[in-house]
Design a protein around this motif. Structure first.
Motif, mmCIF file in Angstrom:
data_model
loop_
_atom_site.group_PDB
_atom_site.id
_atom_site.type_symbol
_atom_site.label_atom_id
_atom_site.label_comp_id
_atom_site.label_asym_id
_atom_site.label_seq_id
_atom_site.Cartn_x
_atom_site.Cartn_y
_atom_site.Cartn_z
ATOM 1 N N PRO A 51 0.909 -1.160 0.242
ATOM 2 C CA PRO A 51 -0.012 0.088 -0.097
ATOM 3 C C PRO A 51 0.736 1.247 0.092
ATOM 4 N N PHE A 52 2.152 1.261 0.497
ATOM 5 C CA PHE A 52 3.057 2.592 0.335
ATOM 6 C C PHE A 52 4.400 1.891 0.291
ATOM 7 N N GLY A 53 5.515 2.732 0.356
ATOM 8 C CA GLY A 53 6.448 2.384 -0.186
ATOM 9 C C GLY A 53 7.112 1.710 1.018
ATOM 10 N N VAL A 54 8.298 0.747 0.446
ATOM 11 C CA VAL A 54 9.169 -0.097 1.678
ATOM 12 C C VAL A 54 9.699 0.809 2.741
ATOM 13 N N ASP A 55 10.295 1.734 2.289
ATOM 14 C CA ASP A 55 11.101 2.675 3.372
ATOM 15 C C ASP A 55 10.452 2.833 4.296
ATOM 16 N N LYS A 56 8.995 3.280 4.066
ATOM 17 C CA LYS A 56 7.934 3.487 5.396
ATOM 18 C C LYS A 56 8.057 2.297 6.147
ATOM 19 N N ILE A 57 7.865 0.954 5.515
ATOM 20 C CA ILE A 57 7.414 -0.060 6.215
ATOM 21 C C ILE A 57 8.618 -0.691 7.102
ATOM 22 N N VAL A 58 10.029 -0.505 6.682
ATOM 23 C CA VAL A 58 10.893 -1.052 7.377
ATOM 24 C C VAL A 58 11.349 0.050 8.178
ATOM 25 N N ASP A 59 10.905 1.196 8.558
ATOM 26 C CA ASP A 59 11.405 2.432 9.304
ATOM 27 C C ASP A 59 10.660 1.883 10.761
ATOM 28 N N VAL A 60 11.228 0.811 11.160
ATOM 29 C CA VAL A 60 10.590 0.201 12.755
ATOM 30 C C VAL A 60 11.692 0.130 13.835
ATOM 31 N N ASP A 61 11.411 -0.079 15.021
ATOM 32 C CA ASP A 61 12.267 -0.482 15.914
ATOM 33 C C ASP A 61 12.706 -1.869 16.039
ATOM 34 N N ALA A 62 11.930 -2.835 15.559
ATOM 35 C CA ALA A 62 12.161 -4.290 15.617
ATOM 36 C C ALA A 62 11.284 -4.895 14.712
ATOM 37 N N VAL A 63 11.558 -6.131 14.328
ATOM 38 C CA VAL A 63 10.977 -7.048 13.513
ATOM 39 C C VAL A 63 10.416 -8.475 14.299
ATOM 40 N N ILE A 64 9.188 -8.813 14.101
ATOM 41 C CA ILE A 64 8.622 -10.005 14.858
ATOM 42 C C ILE A 64 8.554 -11.044 13.638
ATOM 43 N N VAL A 65 8.933 -12.052 13.507
ATOM 44 C CA VAL A 65 8.899 -13.374 12.490
ATOM 45 C C VAL A 65 8.238 -14.217 12.925
ATOM 46 N N THR A 66 6.989 -14.792 12.936
ATOM 47 C CA THR A 66 6.354 -16.023 13.729
ATOM 48 C C THR A 66 7.024 -17.200 13.150
ATOM 49 N N HIS A 67 7.221 -17.126 11.875
ATOM 50 C CA HIS A 67 7.899 -18.343 11.171
ATOM 51 C C HIS A 67 8.105 -17.996 9.751
ATOM 52 N N THR A 68 9.098 -18.824 9.047
ATOM 53 C CA THR A 68 9.723 -18.360 7.846
ATOM 54 C C THR A 68 9.129 -18.742 6.549
ATOM 55 N N HIS A 69 7.807 -19.134 6.572
ATOM 56 C CA HIS A 69 7.139 -19.321 5.296
ATOM 57 C C HIS A 69 7.263 -18.046 4.459
ATOM 58 N N GLU A 70 7.163 -18.305 3.181
ATOM 59 C CA GLU A 70 7.518 -17.030 2.411
ATOM 60 C C GLU A 70 6.776 -16.187 2.286
ATOM 61 N N ASP A 74 10.164 -13.032 3.068
ATOM 62 C CA ASP A 74 10.370 -13.409 1.693
ATOM 63 C C ASP A 74 11.752 -12.718 1.538
ATOM 64 N N GLN A 75 12.120 -13.037 0.314
ATOM 65 C CA GLN A 75 13.693 -12.764 0.200
ATOM 66 C C GLN A 75 13.663 -11.181 -0.066
ATOM 67 N N ALA A 76 12.771 -10.447 -0.526
ATOM 68 C CA ALA A 76 12.476 -8.973 -0.352
ATOM 69 C C ALA A 76 12.782 -8.522 1.054
ATOM 70 N N ALA A 77 12.330 -9.232 1.844
ATOM 71 C CA ALA A 77 12.306 -8.706 3.311
ATOM 72 C C ALA A 77 13.768 -9.183 3.679
ATOM 73 N N ILE A 78 14.547 -10.209 3.409
ATOM 74 C CA ILE A 78 15.898 -10.402 3.607
ATOM 75 C C ILE A 78 16.716 -9.109 3.039
ATOM 76 N N ASP A 79 16.223 -8.770 1.815
ATOM 77 C CA ASP A 79 17.161 -7.990 1.184
ATOM 78 C C ASP A 79 17.179 -6.529 1.837
ATOM 79 N N LEU A 80 15.932 -6.079 2.340
ATOM 80 C CA LEU A 80 15.491 -4.531 2.523
ATOM 81 C C LEU A 80 15.552 -4.274 3.912
ATOM 82 N N ILE A 81 15.367 -5.316 4.716
ATOM 83 C CA ILE A 81 15.638 -5.032 6.271
ATOM 84 C C ILE A 81 16.984 -4.865 6.655
ATOM 85 N N GLY A 82 17.256 -3.753 7.238
ATOM 86 C CA GLY A 82 18.706 -3.704 7.836
ATOM 87 C C GLY A 82 19.278 -4.746 8.449
#
Length: 259
Positions: A51-70, A74-82
């Motif tokens: 719904p909006f740009g990735v820069d806004k989405i990844v501008d967070v304090d932390a990430v929670i991954v409940t499991h690693t199904h795609e 996904d690969q984009a998250a792997i590539d784009l999150i610091g």
């Protein structure tokens, strides 16, 4: 607290002054094939744009991954999150995977840990499919583990993210014990051919309401990946018919629920 629906199970949750990115699926529309052996496998994923740009989405304090199904990591998250972003995962296996992907601040969730002054707890009662599905070893391995997460803070309502699971007694017992004020439910009713649902559907929203009649339910994980059969419109009609629409939020992608 507020919850911004991004897409699928991906949400940004603002809680006690921190911003958490939940289960990021950040690929562009149609980037990868549908899940084989599931409903509508001919449809490519993701089925809708962000719904909006990735820069806004990844501008967070932390990430929670409940499991690693795609559709949750996904690969984009792997590539784009610091790679130095704090990431919370469910177990040793997922931690090892994320560390192999270059992430340096991976923490395995326990029954009770802290991030600042926020308490984070992992739930254990979920099951990403029916008993019949887990009786097949190859399918059980593919479905794997998927946890839920509870956030607590003295100045906030208690939030339970139930995660990818079907409705079962262990889930009900955990929710009964937690008594959350807000419950995020993955309600897309995703199906594996020959084995049925692997996450919740509309009747499970009613199950949670009956269990926790004062809680606000936020429904997510709909209309974004090929195997999810329940639409927002169908769920809205169902909750309206059952006269619980004041207790169920069904946000569109990009919409924020204020709690």
């Amino acid at each position: 607290m507020n919850i911004t629906q991004i897409r699928n199970a991906t949400q940004i949750i603002s809680y006690a002054g921190k911003r958490f990115l939940i289960d990021p699926m950040l690929s562009p529309k149609g980037a990868w094939p549908g899940f084989p052996g599931t409903a509508h496998a001919d449809r490519r994923n993701p089925m809708v744009d962000l719904p909006f740009g990735v820069d806004k989405i990844v501008d967070v304090d932390a990430v929670i991954v409940t499991h690693t199904h795609e559709d949750h990591w996904d690969q984009a998250a792997i590539d784009l999150i610091g790679k130095d972003k704090p990431v919370f995962v469910q177990n040793d296996s997922d931690a090892a995977l994320l560390r192999s992907q270059g992430f340096t601040r991976v923490t395995i969730m326990t029954d009770d840990l802290t991030f600042g002054d926020i308490r984070i707890s992992k739930t254990h009662g979920g099951q990403h499919g029916t008993d019949r599905a887990y009786a097949v070893p190859a399918l059980a391995e593919l479905l794997g583990e998927a946890c839920g997460v509870v956030l607590r803070h003295p100045d906030e309502k208690t939030l339970a993210i139930v995660g990818d699971t079907v409705w079962r007694k262990a889930v009900a017992d955990e929710l009964q014990a937690i008594q959350p004020d807000v419950v995020v439910l993955n309600t897309g009713y995703a199906h594996v051919i020959g084995f049925g649902p692997i996450i919740m559907g509309q009747e499970d929203v009613l199950n949670v309401h009956f269990l926790l009649p004062e809680a606000t339910i936020v429904a997510t994980h709909m209309e974004a990946v090929n195997h999810c059969l329940l639409t927002r419109r169908a769920l809205r009609d169902y909750v309206d018919a059952n006269q619980i629409s004041d207790k169920v939020a069904i946000p569109l992608d990009g919409e924020t629920v204020h709690l």
